[in-house]
Design an enzyme around this catalytic site. Structure first.
Site, PDB file in Angstrom:
ATOM      1  N   ASP A  28       0.819  -1.213   0.000  1.00 25.45           N
ATOM      2  CA  ASP A  28       0.000   0.000   0.000  1.00 25.45           C
ATOM      3  C   ASP A  28       0.859   1.272   0.000  1.00 25.45           C
ATOM      4  OD1 ASP A  28      -2.498   1.048  -0.102  1.00 25.45           O
ATOM      5  OD2 ASP A  28      -2.851   0.982   2.053  1.00 25.45           O
TER       6      ASP A  28
HETATM    7  C1  FPP Z   1       3.713  -8.142 -11.572  1.00 23.10           C
HETATM    8  C2  FPP Z   1       3.532  -7.457 -10.271  1.00 23.10           C
HETATM    9  C3  FPP Z   1       3.574  -8.263  -9.043  1.00 23.10           C
HETATM   10  C4  FPP Z   1       3.352  -6.124 -10.258  1.00 23.10           C
HETATM   11  C5  FPP Z   1       3.064  -5.365  -9.026  1.00 23.10           C
HETATM   12  C6  FPP Z   1       3.306  -3.905  -9.180  1.00 23.10           C
HETATM   13  C7  FPP Z   1       2.781  -3.158  -7.972  1.00 23.10           C
HETATM   14  C8  FPP Z   1       3.760  -2.563  -7.009  1.00 23.10           C
HETATM   15  C9  FPP Z   1       1.449  -3.071  -7.793  1.00 23.10           C
HETATM   16  C10 FPP Z   1       0.786  -2.379  -6.648  1.00 23.10           C
HETATM   17  C11 FPP Z   1      -0.663  -2.139  -6.996  1.00 23.10           C
HETATM   18  C12 FPP Z   1      -1.466  -1.373  -6.024  1.00 23.10           C
HETATM   19  C13 FPP Z   1      -2.856  -1.068  -6.445  1.00 23.10           C
HETATM   20  C14 FPP Z   1      -0.961  -0.985  -4.813  1.00 23.10           C
HETATM   21  C15 FPP Z   1      -1.660  -0.161  -3.812  1.00 23.10           C
HETATM   22  O1  FPP Z   1      -1.128   1.186  -3.851  1.00 23.10           O
HETATM   23  P1  FPP Z   1      -2.082   2.350  -4.288  1.00 23.10           P
HETATM   24  O2  FPP Z   1      -2.071   2.476  -5.773  1.00 23.10           O
HETATM   25  O3  FPP Z   1      -3.458   2.061  -3.709  1.00 23.10           O
HETATM   26  O4  FPP Z   1      -1.473   3.638  -3.636  1.00 23.10           O
HETATM   27  P2  FPP Z   1      -2.112   4.476  -2.419  1.00 23.10           P
HETATM   28  O5  FPP Z   1      -2.295   3.505  -1.278  1.00 23.10           O
HETATM   29  O6  FPP Z   1      -1.084   5.517  -2.121  1.00 23.10           O
HETATM   30  O7  FPP Z   1      -3.408   5.050  -2.895  1.00 23.10           O
END
Ligand code: FPP
Length: 276
Positions: free
Chosen positions: A42
Site C-alpha cells: 500500500d
Molecule cells: C507483476 C507485479 C507483481 C506487479 C506489481 C506492481 C505493484 C507494485 C502493484 C501495486 C498495486 C497497487 C494497487 C498498490 C496499492 O497502492 P495504491 O495504488 O493504492 O497507492 P495508495 O495507497 O497511495 O493510494
C-alpha cells in the site's frame, strides 16, 4: 595507472553485501523463521505524491521494492511470498489509472520471465490468484504463460493476487466444491449439507501453500481490505508506517524480529484451537 588506485568494482561490493546479508540472516535464523510472508503493497500513489513524481511512477518504484524484498525473503529461506497486486475493487478506479496499472502489470510479468530475472535466479514457481477472467486478455495470457513456464520449478513460490478479493476466492471455492460434490453424487443431492471445510480449502487459490505467518500492510493502514481472510487466523498482522516503495531490508528484518517476539503466543493460540 596502477590497479590499486582504481575504485572497487560494483561486482565486488555486491559480493561483500551478499556475504554480510548471509551473516545477518544466519543470526536471525536462530529464532523461528516464517515460512510464508504476505504483503499488501500500500501507498504507491502517496509515495509518488510525496516525491513529486508522476502518479504511475510510484507503482514502478513499488515493483523495484518488491523485487528486492523477494530476494531478501528467499535468501532467508522463506518458502512462500504472496502479494496483493490488484483487487477486484481496484477496477473502480479511474479508467486511465486502471489502464496504466494493467500496462505495468503486463510489462512486469514479462520482465519476470526474462533470463536474468529473480524467477530464474531462485527457480521460482509463479502463481496468480484471483478471477483471472476479469483481466484484459494480454494480462490474462501473460499470467497463464508465467504459470505454465514455472509450473515445474521446485524453488520458492511467489503468489500474485490480481483481480482478487478474499470473498471472491471463497465464493469460487464453494462453487467448485459444490460442482465436484454433484459430479460424485449425481443429481438430486443437497451439497449444502455435505461440503466439509477441507473440501473448501482444497479449492481455494491458496490450496498448495501454508497459511501466512506474517501479513505486512505498509502505509500504516490496519485493515486487511479483503485479503486472505480465510488464511490469516493465526497470522501476525503488521502495519509499518511507511509507503510500499520505501520498504527495505531493515523493515523486513524488523518485521521478522517482531514475529519472533510474538511467536510463542501465536503457537500457543494455534495449539489451543487445534485441541478444541
Ligand atoms: C507483476 C507485479 C507483481 C506487479 C506489481 C506492481 C505493484 C507494485 C502493484 C501495486 C498495486 C497497487 C494497487 C498498490 C496499492 O497502492 P495504491 O495504488 O493504492 O497507492 P495508495 O495507497 O497511495 O493510494
Amino acid at each position: 595507472m596502477e590497479k590499486h588506485s582504481q575504485r572497487p568494482e560494483p561486482k565486488n561490493l555486491n559480493s561483500v553485501w551478499r556475504f554480510l546479508r548471509r551473516c545477518l540472516f544466519s543470526v536471525l535464523s536462530f529464532g523461528p523463521m516464517p515460512k510464508h510472508i504476505a504483503f499488501i503493497m500500500d501507498g504507491n500513489r502517496r509515495y509518488a505524491k510525496k516525491m513529486q513524481i508522476k502518479e504511475g511512477s510510484g507503482h514502478n518504484v513499488g515493483f523495484t521494492s518488491l523485487v528486492s524484498s523477494l530476494q531478501y525473503c528467499y535468501e532467508m529461506g522463506v518458502k512462500y511470498v504472496t502479494v496483493y497486486a490488484f483487487s477486484i475493487d481496484n477496477f473502480k478506479r479511474k479508467p486511465e489509472e486502471v489502464g496504466s496499472l494493467m500496462h505495468l502489470m503486463k510489462e512486469k510479468i514479462d520482465q519476470l520471465l526474462e533470463e536474468e530475472s529473480i524467477v530464474h535466479k531462485f527457480g521460482l514457481k509463479l502463481n496468480f490468484w484471483g478471477s483471472l477472467d476479469l483481466l484484459p486478455e494480454p494480462i490474462r495470457s501473460a499470467a497463464e504463460k508465467a504459470m505454465v513456464h514455472t509450473a515445474n520449478n521446485t524453488g520458492p513460490v511467489l503468489s500474485i493476487c490480481v483481480a482478487y478479493t478474499s470473498t471472491n476466492e471463497i465464493l469460487r471455492a464453494i462453487n467448485k466444491s459444490c460442482a465436484r460434490f454433484e459430479d460424485k453424487t449425481g443429481e438430486g443431492s443437497d451439497p449444502a449439507n455435505s461440503i466439509l471445510v477441507t473440501d473448501l480449502e482444497e479449492n481455494l487459490d491458496s490450496a498448495s501453500c501454508s497459511e501466512p505467518d506474517i501479513v505486512i500492510r505498509t502505509s500504516g493502514e490496519t485493515r486487511l481490505s479483503n485479503f486472505l481472510l480465510w488464511q490469516s487466523t493465526f497470522s501476525h498482522l503488521q502495519s509499518p508506517n511507511l509507503f510500499w516503495p520505501e520498504f527495505s531490508l531493515r523493515h523486513l528484518i524488523w518485521s521478522i524480529l517482531e514475529y519472533q517476539k510474538v511467536y510463542p503466543y501465536l503457537e500457543a493460540r494455534r495449539k489451543l484451537c487445534q485441541e478444541s
